[in-house]
Design a protein around this motif. Structure first.
Motif, PDB file in Angstrom:
ATOM      1  N   THR A  99      10.653  -8.317 -25.721  1.00  0.00           N
ATOM      2  CA  THR A  99       9.859  -8.738 -24.559  1.00  0.00           C
ATOM      3  C   THR A  99       9.189  -7.512 -23.947  1.00  0.00           C
ATOM      4  O   THR A  99       9.795  -6.431 -23.868  1.00  0.00           O
ATOM      5  CB  THR A  99      10.734  -9.405 -23.486  1.00  0.00           C
ATOM      6  N   PHE A 100       7.954  -7.707 -23.508  1.00  0.00           N
ATOM      7  CA  PHE A 100       7.260  -6.667 -22.741  1.00  0.00           C
ATOM      8  C   PHE A 100       6.689  -7.332 -21.498  1.00  0.00           C
ATOM      9  O   PHE A 100       6.079  -8.401 -21.582  1.00  0.00           O
ATOM     10  CB  PHE A 100       6.132  -6.036 -23.557  1.00  0.00           C
ATOM     11  N   SER A 101       6.875  -6.699 -20.334  1.00  0.00           N
ATOM     12  CA  SER A 101       6.370  -7.321 -19.109  1.00  0.00           C
ATOM     13  C   SER A 101       5.886  -6.279 -18.118  1.00  0.00           C
ATOM     14  O   SER A 101       6.380  -5.141 -18.083  1.00  0.00           O
ATOM     15  CB  SER A 101       7.448  -8.203 -18.460  1.00  0.00           C
ATOM     16  N   LEU A 102       4.921  -6.697 -17.299  1.00  0.00           N
ATOM     17  CA  LEU A 102       4.371  -5.898 -16.208  1.00  0.00           C
ATOM     18  C   LEU A 102       4.511  -6.707 -14.924  1.00  0.00           C
ATOM     19  O   LEU A 102       4.154  -7.887 -14.895  1.00  0.00           O
ATOM     20  CB  LEU A 102       2.893  -5.577 -16.449  1.00  0.00           C
ATOM     21  N   ARG A 103       5.023  -6.080 -13.879  1.00  0.00           N
ATOM     22  CA  ARG A 103       5.219  -6.766 -12.609  1.00  0.00           C
ATOM     23  C   ARG A 103       4.651  -5.937 -11.473  1.00  0.00           C
ATOM     24  O   ARG A 103       4.820  -4.714 -11.434  1.00  0.00           O
ATOM     25  CB  ARG A 103       6.706  -7.030 -12.361  1.00  0.00           C
ATOM     26  N   SER A 104       3.983  -6.600 -10.554  1.00  0.00           N
ATOM     27  CA  SER A 104       3.518  -5.950  -9.339  1.00  0.00           C
ATOM     28  C   SER A 104       3.883  -6.842  -8.161  1.00  0.00           C
ATOM     29  O   SER A 104       3.926  -8.068  -8.277  1.00  0.00           O
ATOM     30  CB  SER A 104       2.010  -5.718  -9.374  1.00  0.00           C
ATOM     31  N   ALA A 105       4.156  -6.223  -7.012  1.00  0.00           N
ATOM     32  CA  ALA A 105       4.606  -6.995  -5.862  1.00  0.00           C
ATOM     33  C   ALA A 105       4.363  -6.218  -4.576  1.00  0.00           C
ATOM     34  O   ALA A 105       4.291  -4.987  -4.569  1.00  0.00           O
ATOM     35  CB  ALA A 105       6.094  -7.328  -5.987  1.00  0.00           C
ATOM     36  N   VAL A 106       4.250  -6.966  -3.489  1.00  0.00           N
ATOM     37  CA  VAL A 106       4.186  -6.392  -2.156  1.00  0.00           C
ATOM     38  C   VAL A 106       5.471  -6.757  -1.436  1.00  0.00           C
ATOM     39  O   VAL A 106       5.853  -7.933  -1.394  1.00  0.00           O
ATOM     40  CB  VAL A 106       2.968  -6.920  -1.372  1.00  0.00           C
ATOM     41  N   ARG A 107       6.155  -5.746  -0.902  1.00  0.00           N
ATOM     42  CA  ARG A 107       7.433  -5.968  -0.229  1.00  0.00           C
ATOM     43  C   ARG A 107       7.282  -5.693   1.270  1.00  0.00           C
ATOM     44  O   ARG A 107       6.704  -4.683   1.672  1.00  0.00           O
ATOM     45  CB  ARG A 107       8.508  -5.060  -0.820  1.00  0.00           C
ATOM     46  N   TYR A 108       7.806  -6.607   2.069  1.00  0.00           N
ATOM     47  CA  TYR A 108       7.737  -6.457   3.521  1.00  0.00           C
ATOM     48  C   TYR A 108       9.156  -6.467   4.088  1.00  0.00           C
ATOM     49  O   TYR A 108       9.965  -7.342   3.767  1.00  0.00           O
ATOM     50  CB  TYR A 108       6.925  -7.588   4.152  1.00  0.00           C
ATOM     51  N   THR A 109       9.447  -5.482   4.928  1.00  0.00           N
ATOM     52  CA  THR A 109      10.761  -5.370   5.546  1.00  0.00           C
ATOM     53  C   THR A 109      10.718  -5.961   6.944  1.00  0.00           C
ATOM     54  O   THR A 109      10.095  -5.399   7.855  1.00  0.00           O
ATOM     55  CB  THR A 109      11.218  -3.899   5.608  1.00  0.00           C
ATOM     56  N   PHE A 110      11.338  -7.124   7.115  1.00  0.00           N
ATOM     57  CA  PHE A 110      11.404  -7.771   8.423  1.00  0.00           C
ATOM     58  C   PHE A 110      12.435  -7.109   9.326  1.00  0.00           C
ATOM     59  O   PHE A 110      12.295  -7.077  10.545  1.00  0.00           O
ATOM     60  CB  PHE A 110      11.767  -9.251   8.258  1.00  0.00           C
ATOM     61  N   HIS A 111      13.495  -6.589   8.682  1.00  0.00           N
ATOM     62  CA  HIS A 111      14.666  -6.075   9.395  1.00  0.00           C
ATOM     63  C   HIS A 111      15.359  -5.124   8.419  1.00  0.00           C
ATOM     64  O   HIS A 111      15.211  -5.277   7.193  1.00  0.00           O
ATOM     65  CB  HIS A 111      15.586  -7.258   9.774  1.00  0.00           C
ATOM     66  N   PRO A 112      16.098  -4.118   8.881  1.00  0.00           N
ATOM     67  CA  PRO A 112      16.800  -3.239   7.938  1.00  0.00           C
ATOM     68  C   PRO A 112      17.673  -3.981   6.928  1.00  0.00           C
ATOM     69  O   PRO A 112      17.954  -3.462   5.849  1.00  0.00           O
ATOM     70  CB  PRO A 112      17.657  -2.364   8.868  1.00  0.00           C
ATOM     71  N   GLN A 113      18.071  -5.212   7.253  1.00  0.00           N
ATOM     72  CA  GLN A 113      18.903  -5.994   6.329  1.00  0.00           C
ATOM     73  C   GLN A 113      18.158  -7.142   5.643  1.00  0.00           C
ATOM     74  O   GLN A 113      18.767  -7.929   4.916  1.00  0.00           O
ATOM     75  CB  GLN A 113      20.121  -6.579   7.074  1.00  0.00           C
ATOM     76  N   ILE A 114      16.824  -7.240   5.842  1.00  0.00           N
ATOM     77  CA  ILE A 114      16.078  -8.353   5.256  1.00  0.00           C
ATOM     78  C   ILE A 114      14.741  -7.861   4.687  1.00  0.00           C
ATOM     79  O   ILE A 114      13.918  -7.306   5.407  1.00  0.00           O
ATOM     80  CB  ILE A 114      15.808  -9.472   6.292  1.00  0.00           C
ATOM     81  N   ASP A 115      14.545  -8.070   3.379  1.00  0.00           N
ATOM     82  CA  ASP A 115      13.279  -7.786   2.699  1.00  0.00           C
ATOM     83  C   ASP A 115      12.733  -9.073   2.101  1.00  0.00           C
ATOM     84  O   ASP A 115      13.503  -9.931   1.642  1.00  0.00           O
ATOM     85  CB  ASP A 115      13.461  -6.777   1.560  1.00  0.00           C
ATOM     86  N   ALA A 116      11.404  -9.199   2.066  1.00  0.00           N
ATOM     87  CA  ALA A 116      10.762 -10.322   1.381  1.00  0.00           C
ATOM     88  C   ALA A 116       9.677  -9.765   0.469  1.00  0.00           C
ATOM     89  O   ALA A 116       9.018  -8.771   0.798  1.00  0.00           O
ATOM     90  CB  ALA A 116      10.170 -11.307   2.374  1.00  0.00           C
ATOM     91  N   THR A 117       9.495 -10.401  -0.684  1.00  0.00           N
ATOM     92  CA  THR A 117       8.553  -9.903  -1.684  1.00  0.00           C
ATOM     93  C   THR A 117       7.691 -11.034  -2.227  1.00  0.00           C
ATOM     94  O   THR A 117       8.183 -12.136  -2.484  1.00  0.00           O
ATOM     95  CB  THR A 117       9.309  -9.241  -2.860  1.00  0.00           C
ATOM     96  N   LEU A 118       6.416 -10.732  -2.419  1.00  0.00           N
ATOM     97  CA  LEU A 118       5.470 -11.633  -3.069  1.00  0.00           C
ATOM     98  C   LEU A 118       4.908 -10.892  -4.272  1.00  0.00           C
ATOM     99  O   LEU A 118       4.322  -9.809  -4.119  1.00  0.00           O
ATOM    100  CB  LEU A 118       4.354 -12.026  -2.103  1.00  0.00           C
ATOM    101  N   GLY A 119       5.115 -11.444  -5.486  1.00  0.00           N
ATOM    102  CA  GLY A 119       4.733 -10.687  -6.671  1.00  0.00           C
ATOM    103  C   GLY A 119       4.194 -11.543  -7.800  1.00  0.00           C
ATOM    104  O   GLY A 119       4.125 -12.777  -7.714  1.00  0.00           O
ATOM    105  N   PHE A 120       3.824 -10.857  -8.884  1.00  0.00           N
ATOM    106  CA  PHE A 120       3.281 -11.521 -10.077  1.00  0.00           C
ATOM    107  C   PHE A 120       3.707 -10.731 -11.305  1.00  0.00           C
ATOM    108  O   PHE A 120       3.664  -9.487 -11.310  1.00  0.00           O
ATOM    109  CB  PHE A 120       1.757 -11.578 -10.012  1.00  0.00           C
TER     110      PHE A 120
END
Length: 225
Positions: free
Chosen positions: A47-68
């Protein structure tokens, strides 16, 4: 296994992963990853894959990511040269907690998988679609700490479930049990070497992969603000 109708294929895989994280601000980061996996017995691509994403930190204990992710799945049969592409938007949220010196991460991910259709040993027009839900529990235990360097034990277990009209027999997709040692060479660079036991059920419902995986990960962080 013969009496139950199950067919299990054993594989040994080598997996090399490079991840680059550009910290754009205190809360926003851009992440790019390259994954390459090869069969070790025949030393050919898996398998070969490429991933890109934007990560947003809402809180020091909570991250959210939107990617492809764009992935290429190479044939399991060495006599075939069919490579199947996949387009995969994904969203996840990570919850962090600390218990004493142990850091725990709970990652919940949803993937929308568009996998190119095939007819026999050729690509066909269009894509088949399904959702995949992933949950990973990961723990990090410090082993040694210097002025700018650190060594950690990393242990995780991840389960993946399929959903959608195209899924008939393999609602359970796979499980990945992993253990490794991470060396933070500097605040910007980390190396990790580990072993993964990877079980996967195929769409037929009766065929399974049992994989032993050696994985090398390189993580690079750049702060741009």
């Amino acid at each position: 296994m013969a009496q139950s109708g199950k067919q299990v294929t054993y594989q040994r895989i080598g997996w090399v992963r490079y991840s680059n994280r550009l910290q754009l601000s205190e809360r926003v980061a851009f992440v790019a990853e390259v994954d390459n996996r090869v069969f070790l017995s025949e030393f050919r691509e898996q398998t070969f894959s490429l991933r890109s994403a934007v990560r947003y930190t809402f809180h020091p204990q909570i991250d959210a990511t939107l990617g492809f992710t764009y992935a290429q799945q190479y044939p399991q049969n060495p006599e075939s040269d069919l490579v199947v592409p996949e387009l995969r938007p994904q969203q996840d949220i990570t919850l962090k907690q600390e218990i004493g010196k142990v850091k725990l991460n709970h990652q919940y991910r949803l993937e929308e998988r568009f996998i190119r259709k095939t007819i026999e040993d050729e690509l066909a027009s269009g894509y088949r679609f399904n959702f995949r839900f992933r949950y990973r529990l990961q723990g990090e235990v410090p082993l040694w700490h210097g002025e700018t360097q650190e060594v950690k034990l990393v242990v995780s277990d991840e389960v993946m479930l399929n959903a959608g009209k195209s899924i008939e027999y393999n609602t359970f997709d796979q499980n990945r049990l992993y253990g490794g040692v991470q060396w933070e060479v500097s605040p910007a660079l980390a190396l990790e070497l580990g072993y993964m036991k990877w079980h996967q059920q195929r769409p037929s419902g009766s065929n399974y992969f049992n994989r032993d995986v050696a994985r090398l990960s390189v993580s690079h962080k750049l702060q741009l603000y």
